[in-house]
Design a protein around this motif. Structure first.
Motif, PDB file in Angstrom:
ATOM      1  N   UNK A 260       8.002 -11.927  -4.569  1.00 25.98           N
ATOM      2  CA  UNK A 260       8.168 -10.715  -5.370  1.00 25.98           C
ATOM      3  C   UNK A 260       6.830 -10.180  -5.894  1.00 25.98           C
ATOM      4  N   UNK A 261       5.856 -10.121  -4.996  1.00 25.72           N
ATOM      5  CA  UNK A 261       4.586  -9.447  -5.312  1.00 25.72           C
ATOM      6  C   UNK A 261       4.802  -7.950  -5.125  1.00 25.72           C
ATOM      7  N   UNK A 262       4.271  -7.195  -6.042  1.00 27.33           N
ATOM      8  CA  UNK A 262       4.507  -5.759  -5.992  1.00 27.33           C
ATOM      9  C   UNK A 262       3.574  -5.037  -5.028  1.00 27.33           C
ATOM     10  N   UNK A 263       2.367  -5.572  -4.829  1.00 26.50           N
ATOM     11  CA  UNK A 263       1.384  -4.888  -3.986  1.00 26.50           C
ATOM     12  C   UNK A 263       0.829  -5.852  -2.927  1.00 26.50           C
ATOM     13  N   UNK A 264       0.712  -5.329  -1.711  1.00 25.88           N
ATOM     14  CA  UNK A 264       0.071  -6.037  -0.607  1.00 25.88           C
ATOM     15  C   UNK A 264      -0.550  -4.972   0.303  1.00 25.88           C
ATOM     16  N   UNK A 265      -1.868  -5.006   0.489  1.00 24.84           N
ATOM     17  CA  UNK A 265      -2.542  -3.952   1.261  1.00 24.84           C
ATOM     18  C   UNK A 265      -3.813  -4.512   1.911  1.00 24.84           C
ATOM     19  N   UNK A 266      -4.435  -3.677   2.728  1.00 23.29           N
ATOM     20  CA  UNK A 266      -5.707  -4.033   3.370  1.00 23.29           C
ATOM     21  C   UNK A 266      -6.760  -2.996   3.016  1.00 23.29           C
ATOM     22  N   UNK A 267      -7.998  -3.449   2.986  1.00 22.81           N
ATOM     23  CA  UNK A 267      -9.120  -2.550   2.717  1.00 22.81           C
ATOM     24  C   UNK A 267     -10.366  -3.129   3.374  1.00 22.81           C
ATOM     25  N   UNK A 268     -10.964  -2.324   4.271  1.00 27.41           N
ATOM     26  CA  UNK A 268     -12.155  -2.751   5.006  1.00 27.41           C
ATOM     27  C   UNK A 268     -11.915  -4.066   5.768  1.00 27.41           C
ATOM     28  N   UNK A 269     -10.724  -4.186   6.336  1.00 28.02           N
ATOM     29  CA  UNK A 269     -10.396  -5.360   7.147  1.00 28.02           C
ATOM     30  C   UNK A 269     -10.057  -6.603   6.347  1.00 28.02           C
ATOM     31  N   UNK A 270      -9.820  -6.484   5.045  1.00 22.14           N
ATOM     32  CA  UNK A 270      -9.467  -7.611   4.199  1.00 22.14           C
ATOM     33  C   UNK A 270      -8.064  -7.407   3.621  1.00 22.14           C
ATOM     34  N   UNK A 271      -7.374  -8.529   3.397  1.00 23.15           N
ATOM     35  CA  UNK A 271      -5.995  -8.498   2.907  1.00 23.15           C
ATOM     36  C   UNK A 271      -5.994  -8.864   1.424  1.00 23.15           C
ATOM     37  N   UNK A 272      -5.224  -8.095   0.639  1.00 26.62           N
ATOM     38  CA  UNK A 272      -5.175  -8.326  -0.806  1.00 26.62           C
ATOM     39  C   UNK A 272      -3.725  -8.411  -1.282  1.00 26.62           C
ATOM     40  N   UNK A 273      -3.545  -9.151  -2.381  1.00 26.90           N
ATOM     41  CA  UNK A 273      -2.238  -9.288  -3.033  1.00 26.90           C
ATOM     42  C   UNK A 273      -2.398  -9.059  -4.533  1.00 26.90           C
ATOM     43  N   UNK A 274      -1.368  -8.435  -5.119  1.00 33.64           N
ATOM     44  CA  UNK A 274      -1.332  -8.286  -6.572  1.00 33.64           C
ATOM     45  C   UNK A 274       0.107  -8.416  -7.015  1.00 33.64           C
ATOM     46  N   UNK A 275       0.329  -9.294  -8.027  1.00 32.65           N
ATOM     47  CA  UNK A 275       1.696  -9.556  -8.472  1.00 32.65           C
ATOM     48  C   UNK A 275       2.329  -8.313  -9.090  1.00 32.65           C
ATOM     49  N   UNK A 276       1.606  -7.653  -9.953  1.00 32.70           N
ATOM     50  CA  UNK A 276       2.072  -6.439 -10.616  1.00 32.70           C
ATOM     51  C   UNK A 276       0.866  -5.675 -11.134  1.00 32.70           C
ATOM     52  N   UNK A 277       1.090  -4.510 -11.640  1.00 34.04           N
ATOM     53  CA  UNK A 277      -0.011  -3.670 -12.124  1.00 34.04           C
ATOM     54  C   UNK A 277      -0.741  -4.368 -13.264  1.00 34.04           C
ATOM     55  N   UNK A 278      -2.059  -4.424 -13.144  1.00 30.24           N
ATOM     56  CA  UNK A 278      -2.877  -5.062 -14.173  1.00 30.24           C
ATOM     57  C   UNK A 278      -3.066  -6.558 -13.988  1.00 30.24           C
ATOM     58  N   UNK A 279      -2.356  -7.174 -13.039  1.00 29.66           N
ATOM     59  CA  UNK A 279      -2.501  -8.617 -12.820  1.00 29.66           C
ATOM     60  C   UNK A 279      -3.728  -8.904 -11.958  1.00 29.66           C
ATOM     61  N   UNK A 280      -4.043 -10.167 -11.817  1.00 26.78           N
ATOM     62  CA  UNK A 280      -5.244 -10.587 -11.097  1.00 26.78           C
ATOM     63  C   UNK A 280      -5.121 -10.271  -9.611  1.00 26.78           C
TER      64      UNK A 280
END
Length: 297
Positions: A260-280
């Motif tokens: 239940x991570x809210x955000x998962x995206x890529x930028x410049x060939x790297x993968x990122x995760x964020x649990x919710x807005x403002x989280x690490x």
């Protein structure tokens, strides 16, 4: 002792005379034992006669027994000698096997160390290759779910790209396309790859597409807006990722859905995760990073 009897008295009280023979018969034998002993013949004790043993026969039996024992001892000594020989050979075989085992164990340790070193080297090569592939894709974007036309040409794909730029409010003169093509041409909805002139142009397209979808959450970019015949399907625009990064992105999205991570995206060939807005923010560089996140949970 002799028995004496008194003769009966007569009427006149006088004793009767007894015949001497009668008196002799009425008396007991004065010495019965002596009379018996003179009439019975005493018996003599019987003696067993022993047969004399032949010393020559005993010596022969002893010699036979001795020869038998000596033969048995000789056979036993021969057997013991054979067993000793076999034990020596067995010990030599065990020592040889132990030596070979130690050699094999040493080689296996060396092979294991070499395998680990090779694995690290292969991983570093994979990372370098992936980095090079990602660099080659640094100015490319992917457009997915655009239906394929019959006899489709590059100009048809360029026209479709211009329509997308108009929808997301990007002037077509602001982008320069080096190449545009489909991957897996046999599929009807295969991905369209657009190789732009610069990385900045790629980032501009992605930024405006994201802005458009955020401002039109109920009617995000789709085939109907592009005036494509057929059922309405969403159109996705993203970075053109290398195969390794693409797989990692797929696994990251699957993990994000499960946890239940809210955000998962890529930028410049790297993968990122964020649990919710403002989280690490969490950057995913390999599958091991996802495994660590599962263990930390």
């Amino acid at each position: 002792m002799p028995l004496k009897r008194t003769p009966p008295k007569t009427a006149t009280g006088a004793a009767l005379d007894v015949h001497p023979l009668q008196t002799q018969h009425s008396q007991s034998d004065p010495d019965l034992c002596s009379t018996f002993s003179t009439n019975v013949i005493p018996s003599k004790p019987t003696l067993r006669t022993k047969r004399k043993r032949d010393r020559s026969t005993d010596q022969a039996d002893f010699d036979d027994f001795k020869n038998t024992i000596m033969a048995v001892l000789k056979d036993l000594q021969t057997t013991i000698s054979e067993i000793k020989e076999q034990n020596v050979k067995l010990q030599e075989s065990v020592d040889f096997t132990a030596q070979k085992y130690d050699e094999i164990l040493t080689k296996m340790k060396q092979i294991e160390e070499d395998r680990k070193a090779d694995k690290m080297f292969i991983r570093s090569l994979e990372e370098k290759i992936d980095k090079l592939e990602q660099q080659n894709r640094s100015s490319s974007i992917e457009i997915r779910n655009i239906p394929k036309k019959t006899g489709e040409t590059k100009q048809d794909l360029m026209d479709c790209l211009h329509d997308v730029c108009k929808i997301i409010n990007l002037p077509t003169q602001d982008i320069v396309v080096k190449d545009i093509f489909r991957v897996n041409k046999k599929s009807n909805n295969s991905t369209v790859i657009v190789d732009l002139n610069t990385v900045k142009q790629k980032e501009t397209v992605l930024k405006l597409a994201k802005k458009f979808n955020k401002g039109n959450s109920n009617n995000k970019l789709n085939s109907e807006q592009l005036k494509i015949q057929g059922p309405k399907v969403p159109i996705y625009i993203s970075e053109n990722l290398s195969p390794k990064t693409k797989r990692l992105y797929f696994l990251a999205r699957d993990y994000a859905a499960q946890e239940k991570y809210k955000f998962c995206w890529t930028s410049h060939g790297k993968v990122y995760l964020r649990k919710e807005e403002g989280s690490l923010l969490k950057r995913i560089d390999s599958e091991e990073d996802l495994t660590k996140l599962k263990l930390q949970k």
